[in-house]
Design a protein around this motif. Sequence first.
Motif, PDB file in Angstrom:
ATOM      1  N   ALA A 197      71.045  53.447 -40.253  1.00 27.84           N
ATOM      2  CA  ALA A 197      71.659  54.337 -41.241  1.00 27.84           C
ATOM      3  C   ALA A 197      70.915  54.254 -42.569  1.00 27.84           C
ATOM      4  O   ALA A 197      70.421  53.191 -42.967  1.00 27.84           O
ATOM      5  CB  ALA A 197      73.131  53.976 -41.450  1.00 27.84           C
ATOM      6  N   PHE A 198      70.848  55.372 -43.252  1.00 33.34           N
ATOM      7  CA  PHE A 198      70.311  55.439 -44.611  1.00 33.34           C
ATOM      8  C   PHE A 198      71.392  54.930 -45.558  1.00 33.34           C
ATOM      9  O   PHE A 198      72.554  55.343 -45.467  1.00 33.34           O
ATOM     10  CB  PHE A 198      69.946  56.888 -44.942  1.00 33.34           C
ATOM     11  CG  PHE A 198      69.198  57.056 -46.233  1.00 33.34           C
ATOM     12  CD1 PHE A 198      67.840  57.335 -46.227  1.00 33.34           C
ATOM     13  CD2 PHE A 198      69.838  56.959 -47.460  1.00 33.34           C
ATOM     14  CE1 PHE A 198      67.132  57.496 -47.412  1.00 33.34           C
ATOM     15  CE2 PHE A 198      69.149  57.120 -48.646  1.00 33.34           C
ATOM     16  CZ  PHE A 198      67.789  57.384 -48.627  1.00 33.34           C
ATOM     17  N   LEU A 199      71.027  54.057 -46.509  1.00 32.89           N
ATOM     18  CA  LEU A 199      72.003  53.445 -47.413  1.00 32.89           C
ATOM     19  C   LEU A 199      71.888  54.033 -48.808  1.00 32.89           C
ATOM     20  O   LEU A 199      70.823  53.987 -49.430  1.00 32.89           O
ATOM     21  CB  LEU A 199      71.781  51.929 -47.459  1.00 32.89           C
ATOM     22  CG  LEU A 199      72.808  51.088 -48.221  1.00 32.89           C
ATOM     23  CD1 LEU A 199      74.217  51.312 -47.700  1.00 32.89           C
ATOM     24  CD2 LEU A 199      72.443  49.605 -48.129  1.00 32.89           C
ATOM     25  N   TYR A 200      72.999  54.594 -49.285  1.00 35.39           N
ATOM     26  CA  TYR A 200      73.053  55.206 -50.615  1.00 35.39           C
ATOM     27  C   TYR A 200      73.992  54.364 -51.474  1.00 35.39           C
ATOM     28  O   TYR A 200      75.186  54.245 -51.183  1.00 35.39           O
ATOM     29  CB  TYR A 200      73.569  56.638 -50.507  1.00 35.39           C
ATOM     30  CG  TYR A 200      73.543  57.427 -51.806  1.00 35.39           C
ATOM     31  CD1 TYR A 200      72.573  58.393 -52.029  1.00 35.39           C
ATOM     32  CD2 TYR A 200      74.492  57.211 -52.803  1.00 35.39           C
ATOM     33  CE1 TYR A 200      72.542  59.127 -53.208  1.00 35.39           C
ATOM     34  CE2 TYR A 200      74.467  57.932 -53.981  1.00 35.39           C
ATOM     35  CZ  TYR A 200      73.493  58.892 -54.179  1.00 35.39           C
ATOM     36  OH  TYR A 200      73.469  59.609 -55.359  1.00 35.39           O
ATOM     37  N   LEU A 201      73.453  53.766 -52.549  1.00 41.32           N
ATOM     38  CA  LEU A 201      74.221  52.854 -53.392  1.00 41.32           C
ATOM     39  C   LEU A 201      74.365  53.399 -54.809  1.00 41.32           C
ATOM     40  O   LEU A 201      73.381  53.822 -55.419  1.00 41.32           O
ATOM     41  CB  LEU A 201      73.537  51.481 -53.450  1.00 41.32           C
ATOM     42  CG  LEU A 201      73.383  50.748 -52.126  1.00 41.32           C
ATOM     43  CD1 LEU A 201      72.552  49.478 -52.322  1.00 41.32           C
ATOM     44  CD2 LEU A 201      74.745  50.394 -51.527  1.00 41.32           C
ATOM     45  N   ASP A 202      75.587  53.371 -55.318  1.00 39.65           N
ATOM     46  CA  ASP A 202      75.872  53.780 -56.694  1.00 39.65           C
ATOM     47  C   ASP A 202      76.128  52.514 -57.510  1.00 39.65           C
ATOM     48  O   ASP A 202      77.106  51.799 -57.283  1.00 39.65           O
ATOM     49  CB  ASP A 202      77.099  54.693 -56.706  1.00 39.65           C
ATOM     50  CG  ASP A 202      77.468  55.181 -58.103  1.00 39.65           C
ATOM     51  OD1 ASP A 202      77.005  54.585 -59.090  1.00 39.65           O
ATOM     52  OD2 ASP A 202      78.232  56.147 -58.207  1.00 39.65           O
ATOM     53  N   GLU A 203      75.239  52.249 -58.471  1.00 37.06           N
ATOM     54  CA  GLU A 203      75.331  51.028 -59.280  1.00 37.06           C
ATOM     55  C   GLU A 203      75.781  51.312 -60.713  1.00 37.06           C
ATOM     56  O   GLU A 203      75.476  50.534 -61.622  1.00 37.06           O
ATOM     57  CB  GLU A 203      73.962  50.332 -59.303  1.00 37.06           C
ATOM     58  CG  GLU A 203      73.545  49.745 -57.973  1.00 37.06           C
ATOM     59  CD  GLU A 203      73.239  48.267 -58.071  1.00 37.06           C
ATOM     60  OE1 GLU A 203      74.166  47.470 -57.842  1.00 37.06           O
ATOM     61  OE2 GLU A 203      72.095  47.926 -58.394  1.00 37.06           O
ATOM     62  N   ALA A 204      76.525  52.393 -60.925  1.00 37.49           N
ATOM     63  CA  ALA A 204      76.898  52.796 -62.281  1.00 37.49           C
ATOM     64  C   ALA A 204      77.545  51.666 -63.074  1.00 37.49           C
ATOM     65  O   ALA A 204      77.209  51.436 -64.241  1.00 37.49           O
ATOM     66  CB  ALA A 204      77.831  54.006 -62.224  1.00 37.49           C
ATOM     67  N   HIS A 205      78.483  50.961 -62.472  1.00 37.52           N
ATOM     68  CA  HIS A 205      79.235  49.938 -63.203  1.00 37.52           C
ATOM     69  C   HIS A 205      78.602  48.549 -63.092  1.00 37.52           C
ATOM     70  O   HIS A 205      79.050  47.618 -63.760  1.00 37.52           O
ATOM     71  CB  HIS A 205      80.672  49.883 -62.689  1.00 37.52           C
ATOM     72  CG  HIS A 205      81.459  51.118 -62.991  1.00 37.52           C
ATOM     73  ND1 HIS A 205      82.143  51.297 -64.181  1.00 37.52           N
ATOM     74  CD2 HIS A 205      81.658  52.241 -62.274  1.00 37.52           C
ATOM     75  CE1 HIS A 205      82.732  52.480 -64.167  1.00 37.52           C
ATOM     76  NE2 HIS A 205      82.450  53.073 -63.027  1.00 37.52           N
ATOM     77  N   ALA A 206      77.589  48.404 -62.268  1.00 36.94           N
ATOM     78  CA  ALA A 206      76.985  47.088 -62.039  1.00 36.94           C
ATOM     79  C   ALA A 206      75.803  46.813 -62.959  1.00 36.94           C
ATOM     80  O   ALA A 206      75.593  45.671 -63.395  1.00 36.94           O
ATOM     81  CB  ALA A 206      76.534  46.967 -60.579  1.00 36.94           C
ATOM     82  N   VAL A 207      75.025  47.856 -63.273  1.00 45.82           N
ATOM     83  CA  VAL A 207      73.824  47.646 -64.087  1.00 45.82           C
ATOM     84  C   VAL A 207      74.207  47.231 -65.507  1.00 45.82           C
ATOM     85  O   VAL A 207      75.097  47.808 -66.128  1.00 45.82           O
ATOM     86  CB  VAL A 207      72.960  48.920 -64.105  1.00 45.82           C
ATOM     87  CG1 VAL A 207      71.883  48.827 -65.172  1.00 45.82           C
ATOM     88  CG2 VAL A 207      72.324  49.138 -62.750  1.00 45.82           C
ATOM     89  N   GLY A 208      73.525  46.210 -65.986  1.00 48.51           N
ATOM     90  CA  GLY A 208      73.829  45.635 -67.286  1.00 48.51           C
ATOM     91  C   GLY A 208      74.666  44.389 -67.172  1.00 48.51           C
ATOM     92  O   GLY A 208      74.595  43.492 -68.022  1.00 48.51           O
ATOM     93  N   VAL A 209      75.462  44.302 -66.094  1.00 49.63           N
ATOM     94  CA  VAL A 209      76.440  43.222 -65.967  1.00 49.63           C
ATOM     95  C   VAL A 209      76.108  42.271 -64.825  1.00 49.63           C
ATOM     96  O   VAL A 209      76.236  41.056 -64.968  1.00 49.63           O
ATOM     97  CB  VAL A 209      77.853  43.816 -65.764  1.00 49.63           C
ATOM     98  CG1 VAL A 209      78.879  42.713 -65.600  1.00 49.63           C
ATOM     99  CG2 VAL A 209      78.230  44.719 -66.934  1.00 49.63           C
ATOM    100  N   LEU A 210      75.674  42.800 -63.692  1.00 48.18           N
ATOM    101  CA  LEU A 210      75.454  41.983 -62.497  1.00 48.18           C
ATOM    102  C   LEU A 210      73.967  41.898 -62.155  1.00 48.18           C
ATOM    103  O   LEU A 210      73.175  42.736 -62.564  1.00 48.18           O
ATOM    104  CB  LEU A 210      76.236  42.567 -61.315  1.00 48.18           C
ATOM    105  CG  LEU A 210      77.756  42.679 -61.505  1.00 48.18           C
ATOM    106  CD1 LEU A 210      78.396  43.320 -60.279  1.00 48.18           C
ATOM    107  CD2 LEU A 210      78.383  41.321 -61.789  1.00 48.18           C
ATOM    108  N   GLY A 211      73.631  40.881 -61.378  1.00 48.92           N
ATOM    109  CA  GLY A 211      72.242  40.643 -61.015  1.00 48.92           C
ATOM    110  C   GLY A 211      71.620  39.593 -61.914  1.00 48.92           C
ATOM    111  O   GLY A 211      72.061  39.397 -63.059  1.00 48.92           O
ATOM    112  N   PRO A 212      70.593  38.901 -61.442  1.00 49.52           N
ATOM    113  CA  PRO A 212      69.986  37.799 -62.202  1.00 49.52           C
ATOM    114  C   PRO A 212      69.545  38.182 -63.608  1.00 49.52           C
ATOM    115  O   PRO A 212      69.692  37.406 -64.550  1.00 49.52           O
ATOM    116  CB  PRO A 212      68.779  37.402 -61.337  1.00 49.52           C
ATOM    117  CG  PRO A 212      69.122  37.860 -59.961  1.00 49.52           C
ATOM    118  CD  PRO A 212      69.941  39.095 -60.126  1.00 49.52           C
ATOM    119  N   SER A 213      68.991  39.386 -63.766  1.00 52.12           N
ATOM    120  CA  SER A 213      68.551  39.848 -65.083  1.00 52.12           C
ATOM    121  C   SER A 213      69.389  41.010 -65.593  1.00 52.12           C
ATOM    122  O   SER A 213      69.030  41.656 -66.573  1.00 52.12           O
ATOM    123  CB  SER A 213      67.076  40.263 -65.028  1.00 52.12           C
ATOM    124  OG  SER A 213      66.258  39.167 -64.672  1.00 52.12           O
ATOM    125  N   GLY A 214      70.501  41.286 -64.893  1.00 55.27           N
ATOM    126  CA  GLY A 214      71.404  42.336 -65.327  1.00 55.27           C
ATOM    127  C   GLY A 214      71.091  43.717 -64.786  1.00 55.27           C
ATOM    128  O   GLY A 214      71.688  44.699 -65.229  1.00 55.27           O
TER     129      GLY A 214
END
Length: 382
Positions: A197-214
């Motif tokens: 399956a093709f994976l489509y991800l919406d990171e609107a609320h995650a960017v800036g807050v989550l992930g090692p460097s945000g």
Amino acid sequence: MYEPYRRHLRVLRDKEKYRRLPEIGQANQASWLDFSSNDYLNLSRHPALLQAGMAAAKQYGVGATGSRLLSGNNELFKRFEAQISQDKKTEAALIFNTGFQANISVLSALLDANVLGDRPLVFFDKCNHASLYQAVFLSDDALIRYPHNNLQQLEILLQKYHADRRPKFIVAETLFGMDGDILPLQEIVLLAKKYGAFLYLDEAHAVGVLGPSGYGLSTTVAFTEVHYVVVGTFSKALGCSGGYVACNRVLRDYLINKAAGFIYSTAPSPFVIGAAYKAWELVRTLHNERKQLCSLSEKLKNKLLDAGLSIGQANTHILPILLKEERLVMQLKEELLNSGVIVSAIRPPTVPPNSSRLRVSLTSAHREKDIDRLLTILSKRS
């Protein structure tokens, strides 16, 4: 000719579904406590963003003057898109005017049955954002919804259609904006790989807050042998406006030629893009702000639970107080506003039936005394 619209508005009023723009005066706004903002890193008034925006406007103009395919393209877009793709670990990126426009344009373009050769199957989290729903509706594809964040049920559905030769897409947010919970990303990547399956991800609320460097949860996993795109926005933690898709070069070229929202829209204002570019650069330096936000979120979550309030599976800076009854939600919102506290009231169809809630959104500017003030008012009401 206007009467059908008046009649529809009357129905909305009768059902207490009528929406109004909030009337919030400016005189005492500084004393209000705002839990409705998506400005998670408190960047919307950051001096560096204002300075970068003005510098971009001086160089390129306030308005872009046309679509990027005509007169609105400039070097600023190229540099910013290169930085986005580098930080999102993709080959390329493409900027849009808004996150909503990015979702509705990108997803509908990817789902085009004429291009794919068949009508695709879209496996879709029931709590996805309205822009994602609209994209699927525009495409007239087979929408197969699964219970929110229930990957066991998703696999059952994928297995059910495993022999079906139609293209398959999985669509989900990585941090759900109305529920405050996180997608089990590693597991869904494995499902996408297993079932092609093709994976489509919406990171609107995650960017800036989550992930090692945000830069979002998508930067924490390897998408080996998985076809995917990641869509995001500059209008939340980055404190600006605009959206983007991070993808491979083939899909970027395809979207430039197929995504109607990109082709036929005037490009974003250079002022806004200059400010957003600066905010994007700042994100990797804001470790303390993310730490503060995470700590405060955990404290508020525990205090809400101790007070006997339901927050679902929320475990981030977005905390829904689930009250179910729409009238109760609206009453409590007004009571909080009268006490100088702003929260968002969320009702169907934005959320499923019988799941109306107050949406408490924390930012790095909040302090523990602020959540204590909120809880004091809530405890008086309960």
